[in-house]
Design an enzyme around this catalytic site. Structure first.
Site, PDB file in Angstrom:
ATOM      1  N   LYS A   1      -4.851 -12.715   7.774  1.00  0.00           N
ATOM      2  CA  LYS A   1      -5.246 -13.105   9.128  1.00  0.00           C
ATOM      3  C   LYS A   1      -6.615 -12.548   9.487  1.00  0.00           C
ATOM      4  CE  LYS A   1      -1.723  -9.759  10.278  1.00  0.00           C
ATOM      5  NZ  LYS A   1      -0.316  -9.670  10.558  1.00  0.00           N
TER       6      LYS A   1
ATOM      7  N   LYS B   1      -5.556 -12.771  -1.339  1.00  0.00           N
ATOM      8  CA  LYS B   1      -4.355 -13.084  -0.550  1.00  0.00           C
ATOM      9  C   LYS B   1      -4.736 -13.707   0.784  1.00  0.00           C
ATOM     10  CE  LYS B   1      -3.413  -8.986   2.205  1.00  0.00           C
ATOM     11  NZ  LYS B   1      -2.531  -8.048   2.795  1.00  0.00           N
TER      12      LYS B   1
ATOM     13  N   LYS C   1      -9.702  -1.591   3.002  1.00  0.00           N
ATOM     14  CA  LYS C   1     -10.016  -1.533   4.429  1.00  0.00           C
ATOM     15  C   LYS C   1     -11.182  -0.605   4.707  1.00  0.00           C
ATOM     16  CE  LYS C   1      -6.097  -3.452   6.725  1.00  0.00           C
ATOM     17  NZ  LYS C   1      -5.114  -3.376   7.794  1.00  0.00           N
TER      18      LYS C   1
HETATM   19  P1  TYM Z   1       1.417  -6.847   7.559  1.00  0.00           P
HETATM   20  O1  TYM Z   1       1.528  -6.890   9.035  1.00  0.00           O
HETATM   21  O2  TYM Z   1       0.066  -6.908   6.939  1.00  0.00           O
HETATM   22  O3  TYM Z   1       2.271  -8.021   6.930  1.00  0.00           O
HETATM   23  C1  TYM Z   1       3.639  -8.233   7.285  1.00  0.00           C
HETATM   24  C2  TYM Z   1       4.399  -8.725   6.075  1.00  0.00           C
HETATM   25  O4  TYM Z   1       3.807  -9.924   5.563  1.00  0.00           O
HETATM   26  C3  TYM Z   1       3.550  -9.791   4.170  1.00  0.00           C
HETATM   27  N1  TYM Z   1       2.335 -10.532   3.836  1.00  0.00           N
HETATM   28  C4  TYM Z   1       2.268 -11.464   2.879  1.00  0.00           C
HETATM   29  N2  TYM Z   1       3.205 -11.935   2.040  1.00  0.00           N
HETATM   30  C5  TYM Z   1       2.816 -12.909   1.177  1.00  0.00           C
HETATM   31  N3  TYM Z   1       1.558 -13.418   1.116  1.00  0.00           N
HETATM   32  C6  TYM Z   1       0.588 -12.963   1.941  1.00  0.00           C
HETATM   33  N4  TYM Z   1      -0.620 -13.477   1.892  1.00  0.00           N
HETATM   34  C7  TYM Z   1       0.929 -11.938   2.886  1.00  0.00           C
HETATM   35  N5  TYM Z   1       0.240 -11.275   3.845  1.00  0.00           N
HETATM   36  C8  TYM Z   1       1.120 -10.420   4.414  1.00  0.00           C
HETATM   37  C9  TYM Z   1       3.372  -8.290   3.951  1.00  0.00           C
HETATM   38  O5  TYM Z   1       3.637  -7.926   2.627  1.00  0.00           O
HETATM   39  C10 TYM Z   1       4.377  -7.720   4.924  1.00  0.00           C
HETATM   40  O6  TYM Z   1       5.655  -7.675   4.324  1.00  0.00           O
HETATM   41  N6  TYM Z   1       2.129  -1.989   6.620  1.00  0.00           N
HETATM   42  C11 TYM Z   1       2.794  -3.241   6.875  1.00  0.00           C
HETATM   43  C12 TYM Z   1       3.688  -3.220   8.088  1.00  0.00           C
HETATM   44  C13 TYM Z   1       4.668  -2.104   8.065  1.00  0.00           C
HETATM   45  C14 TYM Z   1       5.842  -2.056   7.269  1.00  0.00           C
HETATM   46  C15 TYM Z   1       6.451  -0.813   7.609  1.00  0.00           C
HETATM   47  C16 TYM Z   1       6.411  -2.913   6.337  1.00  0.00           C
HETATM   48  C17 TYM Z   1       4.605  -0.974   8.809  1.00  0.00           C
HETATM   49  N7  TYM Z   1       5.691  -0.189   8.543  1.00  0.00           N
HETATM   50  C18 TYM Z   1       7.647  -0.417   6.996  1.00  0.00           C
HETATM   51  C19 TYM Z   1       7.620  -2.510   5.739  1.00  0.00           C
HETATM   52  C20 TYM Z   1       8.216  -1.291   6.064  1.00  0.00           C
HETATM   53  C21 TYM Z   1       1.739  -4.324   7.107  1.00  0.00           C
HETATM   54  O7  TYM Z   1       0.625  -4.042   7.463  1.00  0.00           O
HETATM   55  O8  TYM Z   1       2.209  -5.595   6.989  1.00  0.00           O
END
Ligand code: TYM
Length: 341
Positions: free
Chosen positions: A207, A204, A122
């Protein structure tokens, strides 16, 4: 759900997970995380959050941010989060998250945060805004999880490193002050943990990818889903089989496997002697059929702002009560004077 139950050894295991409302929710989010959240609700005590505090590590347009957050909340409810069984709140409504994040920042090393690959990625993609929040993001994530004494955290594979850091922070704190936080385990699905870009299948699905053909949104129209899968990058072998170097086909097979429940061998047999065109259309159809009821429920829910407000408010109130106990415990152990009001 009984939010006042005191954790005891016989308690149901606690699950915590969160998602950022940073725009479109993709098929990657759905398969890597949300679908599992929904499935786990019967067997675990589930606490889910919309991680909006995390989202401002990247600059947001205020009106759009607000709209994205409400839409993401409604969409997750449409995916099947059930408030009879789980909590689902908005992170910024529960102040304990930011408070514990500060505390944990003081128990997290600069070197550890510097090694986070998401921070490195990032800070390249947002080179004009490498802010301190982007750097300390994993301590906020650790706070999210540790506040609820979570045993398991269902996430996609991209979050594994953050989970490992959370475990290290918890173990370090427990080592200094005695048992305070449950050390959580990641729960990463076997299939769907890393859904790849349809255009560059070594990256990966994200969005934030500017090429809209690279990702499928849960709310995409059926014709767009079909078009995106038809344009998916594959290889020149014209044989549907799972093998090293066939990243595009492997990715489509992974998606199709989760959607249909079929094994890779079954998929290979089904498309034996058939071209990629047939296969891509079948993957698209399986996704369209799976998402149709979600899209229909979403269209209803997003119209009912009062209902959504009631849902996120009640969940936040319950989350506040649960998390305050952990925050108080941690602050007391550190030696802060107890608040007398
Ligand atoms: P975020 O919002 O980027 O994504 C949410 C969840 O989706 C999963 N994910 C994917 N899984 C498979 N293939 C992909 N291409 C893909 N893109 C996203 C992510 O692994 C995630 O599980 N930091 C985290 C949000 C967060 C969080 C937490 C998660 C904040 N606090 C505490 C768990 C526990 C995030 O940015 O996810």
């Amino acid at each position: 759900m009984d939010t006042n139950a005191i954790p005891t050894p016989e308690r149901k295991k606690v699950i915590f997970s969160a998602i950022q409302p940073s725009g479109t929710i993709t098929l990657g989010n759905y398969l890597g995380a949300i679908k599992n959240w929904v499935a786990l609700q019967d067997d675990y005590r589930c606490i889910f959050a919309l991680a909006d505090l995390h989202t401002i590590t990247v600059r947001q347009d205020p009106a759009k941010f607000r709209q994205n957050a409400l839409q993401a909340y409604a969409l997750l409810m449409a995916c099947g989060i059930d408030l009879e069984k789980s909590l689902f709140f908005i992170q910024s409504h529960v102040p304990t998250h930011a408070e514990l994040a500060w505390v944990l920042n003081c128990y997290t090393q600069f070197g550890e945060l510097s090694r986070m690959t998401q921070f490195k990625d990032k800070s390249t993609t947002h080179a004009d805004n490498v802010n301190a929040g982007l750097f300390t993001y994993p301590s906020l994530m650790a706070a999210d999880i540790l506040l609820y004494q979570a045993d398991l955290v269902p996430v996609g594979a991209d979050q594994k490193q953050h989970l490992e850091l959370t475990r290290n922070i918890a173990e370090r704190f427990n080592g200094v002050y005695g048992n305070t936080f449950t050390v959580p385990d990641p729960y990463i699905p076997k299939t769907g943990a890393r859904v790849m870009s349809l255009q560059e299948p070594t990256r990966k699905m994200s969005k934030s990818d500017e090429n809209v053909n690279a990702w499928v949104a849960v709310l995409d129209k059926p014709e767009d889903i079909l078009r995106k899968f038809k344009r998916a990058v594959t290889d020149s072998e014209a044989c549907v089989r799972y093998a090293e170097g066939k990243d595009g086909i492997n990715n489509l097979m992974g998606i199709y496997a989760v959607m249909t429940g079929k094994s890779y061998e079954e998929i290979e047999r089904e498309f034996d002697g058939r071209g990629y065109g047939d296969f891509k259309a079948a993957v698209a159809e399986s996704v369209i059929a799976h998402l149709r009821p979600v899209q229909e429920r979403y269209a209803q829910l997003i119209k009912d702002k009062a209902y959504l407000e009631k849902c996120y408010t009640e969940s936040a109130q319950a989350a506040q009560r649960i998390s305050q106990r952990t925050l108080d415990k941690a602050m007391k152990k550190i030696g802060f004077i107890k608040k007398a009001f």
